[in-house]
Design a protein around this motif. Structure first.
Motif, short mmCIF file in Angstrom:
data_model
loop_
_atom_site.label_atom_id
_atom_site.label_comp_id
_atom_site.label_asym_id
_atom_site.label_seq_id
_atom_site.Cartn_x
_atom_site.Cartn_y
_atom_site.Cartn_z
N THR A 79 0.83 -1.21 0.00
CA THR A 79 0.00 0.00 0.00
C THR A 79 0.86 1.26 0.00
O THR A 79 0.49 2.27 -0.62
CB THR A 79 -0.95 0.02 1.21
OG1 THR A 79 -0.18 -0.10 2.43
CG2 THR A 79 -1.93 -1.13 1.13
N TRP A 118 2.24 1.70 -3.59
CA TRP A 118 1.15 2.18 -4.45
C TRP A 118 0.78 3.62 -4.12
O TRP A 118 0.73 4.48 -5.00
CB TRP A 118 -0.06 1.26 -4.30
CG TRP A 118 -1.26 1.67 -5.11
CD1 TRP A 118 -2.32 2.41 -4.69
CD2 TRP A 118 -1.51 1.37 -6.49
NE1 TRP A 118 -3.23 2.58 -5.71
CE2 TRP A 118 -2.75 1.95 -6.83
CE3 TRP A 118 -0.80 0.66 -7.46
CZ2 TRP A 118 -3.29 1.85 -8.11
CZ3 TRP A 118 -1.35 0.56 -8.73
CH2 TRP A 118 -2.57 1.14 -9.04
N GLY A 119 0.54 3.88 -2.84
CA GLY A 119 0.14 5.23 -2.43
C GLY A 119 1.23 6.26 -2.66
O GLY A 119 0.96 7.37 -3.12
N TYR A 177 3.69 6.11 -4.87
CA TYR A 177 3.87 6.31 -6.31
C TYR A 177 2.84 7.30 -6.86
O TYR A 177 3.18 8.26 -7.56
CB TYR A 177 3.77 4.97 -7.04
CG TYR A 177 3.79 5.08 -8.54
CD1 TYR A 177 4.98 5.31 -9.21
CD2 TYR A 177 2.61 4.95 -9.28
CE1 TYR A 177 5.00 5.41 -10.60
CE2 TYR A 177 2.63 5.06 -10.66
CZ TYR A 177 3.82 5.27 -11.32
OH TYR A 177 3.84 5.38 -12.69
N TRP A 178 1.57 7.08 -6.53
CA TRP A 178 0.53 7.95 -7.07
C TRP A 178 0.52 9.33 -6.41
O TRP A 178 0.17 10.32 -7.06
CB TRP A 178 -0.84 7.28 -6.93
CG TRP A 178 -1.00 6.17 -7.92
CD1 TRP A 178 -0.98 4.83 -7.68
CD2 TRP A 178 -1.14 6.32 -9.34
NE1 TRP A 178 -1.11 4.13 -8.85
CE2 TRP A 178 -1.22 5.02 -9.90
CE3 TRP A 178 -1.21 7.42 -10.20
CZ2 TRP A 178 -1.36 4.79 -11.25
CZ3 TRP A 178 -1.36 7.20 -11.55
CH2 TRP A 178 -1.43 5.90 -12.07
N THR A 179 0.95 9.40 -5.16
CA THR A 179 1.07 10.72 -4.52
C THR A 179 2.11 11.57 -5.24
O THR A 179 1.89 12.75 -5.52
CB THR A 179 1.46 10.56 -3.04
OG1 THR A 179 0.42 9.86 -2.35
CG2 THR A 179 1.69 11.93 -2.38
N ARG A 210 3.20 11.14 -8.33
CA ARG A 210 2.74 11.44 -9.69
C ARG A 210 1.77 12.61 -9.69
O ARG A 210 1.88 13.52 -10.53
CB ARG A 210 2.07 10.21 -10.32
CG ARG A 210 3.05 9.20 -10.89
CD ARG A 210 2.31 8.07 -11.59
NE ARG A 210 1.55 8.55 -12.74
CZ ARG A 210 2.03 8.64 -13.97
NH1 ARG A 210 3.30 8.29 -14.22
NH2 ARG A 210 1.26 9.06 -14.96
N ARG A 211 0.83 12.63 -8.76
CA ARG A 211 -0.13 13.73 -8.68
C ARG A 211 0.57 15.04 -8.33
O ARG A 211 0.23 16.10 -8.87
CB ARG A 211 -1.21 13.42 -7.65
CG ARG A 211 -2.24 12.39 -8.08
CD ARG A 211 -3.43 12.38 -7.17
NE ARG A 211 -3.07 12.01 -5.81
CZ ARG A 211 -3.07 10.77 -5.35
NH1 ARG A 211 -3.41 9.76 -6.15
NH2 ARG A 211 -2.73 10.51 -4.11
N HIS A 212 1.55 14.95 -7.42
CA HIS A 212 2.27 16.16 -7.04
C HIS A 212 3.05 16.75 -8.20
O HIS A 212 3.20 17.98 -8.30
CB HIS A 212 3.23 15.84 -5.88
CG HIS A 212 3.87 17.06 -5.29
ND1 HIS A 212 3.23 17.93 -4.45
CD2 HIS A 212 5.14 17.56 -5.46
CE1 HIS A 212 4.05 18.91 -4.11
NE2 HIS A 212 5.21 18.71 -4.69
N HIS A 222 1.27 14.60 -13.08
CA HIS A 222 1.11 13.53 -14.07
C HIS A 222 -0.23 12.84 -13.88
O HIS A 222 -0.74 12.77 -12.79
CB HIS A 222 2.23 12.50 -13.95
CG HIS A 222 3.59 13.08 -14.26
ND1 HIS A 222 3.91 13.64 -15.48
CD2 HIS A 222 4.70 13.20 -13.48
CE1 HIS A 222 5.18 14.06 -15.46
NE2 HIS A 222 5.65 13.81 -14.23
#
Length: 207
Positions: free
Chosen positions: A192, A195-196, A198-200, A202-204, A207
């Motif tokens: 988790t 996953w979390g 990586y996407w944090t 990317r959003r920052h 992307h």
């Protein structure tokens, strides 16, 4: 998972314990290192199956781990160096406890201890790797503003880890079962966090 609830409850008692140390000009790093020296004695104690004394060493280590942070806030001496020392010695301490159980009963505990150490590597690296990236990207940590590093949450955090170590000492005959369950929880935390995190990031980065 539970740190966001337990940390506010311990904040005031730890401040009270830290106050006389602050008055004696004891530094947070001195408390960190002393707590580590006490905690590391759990390794030989566990190896010789002195579970009660090992539990005392573990509890005192975790108490010192809380006091050093409170002392740092009280004295205004919070630093990246102190945070680095604190988290680094914490991971060495956790690994030492697991090794102690492996030495206590190699035939019963060695394999599951290896599994738990494998899981600890996952939780530790995912935690620290994200902390480095979060520091570079200046990502804030709203739930844990007093942590030296960005604290990426997970199923197994400090509270759960301390509870697991205590259970290991109270019920050493059940170490294989308890450690296996905790290792599974740590592996879920690793997944988790990866996953979390990586996407944090990317959003920052948009992307």
């Amino acid at each position: 998972m539970l740190d966001r609830f337990t940390m506010p409850l311990t904040h005031r008692p730890l401040q009270r314990l830290a106050t006389p140390l602050h008055q004696q000009h004891i530094t947070p790093d001195q408390v960190t290192f002393t707590a580590f020296l006490i905690g590391i004695t759990a390794l030989p104690l566990l190896a010789y199956e002195q579970y009660g004394w090992a539990l005392l060493a573990i509890v005192l280590n975790r108490l010192g781990d809380g006091i050093d942070g409170a002392l740092a806030r009280l004295s205004g001496h919070s630093s990246d160096a102190g945070g680095f020392l604190d988290i680094g010695l914490d991971f060495v301490f956790y690994a030492a406890v697991v090794l102690g159980f492996a030495l206590a009963n190699p035939a019963q505990n060695a394999l599951v201890a290896a599994l738990l150490l494998f899981a600890f590597i996952g939780t530790g690296t995912s935690f620290l790797a994200f902390a480095i990236a979060a520091k570079q990207q200046a990502i804030e940590r709203p739930h844990f503003p007093n942590k030296a590093f960005y604290y990426l949450e997970g199923l197994t955090e400090g509270t759960e880890t301390v509870a697991a170590l205590v259970m290991f000492c109270l019920f050493p005959a059940y170490f294989p079962t308890l450690a296996t369950l905790f290792a599974i929880a740590c592996l879920i935390t690793t997944a988790t966090r990866l996953w979390g995190g990586y996407w944090t990031l990317r959003r920052h980065n948009g992307h």
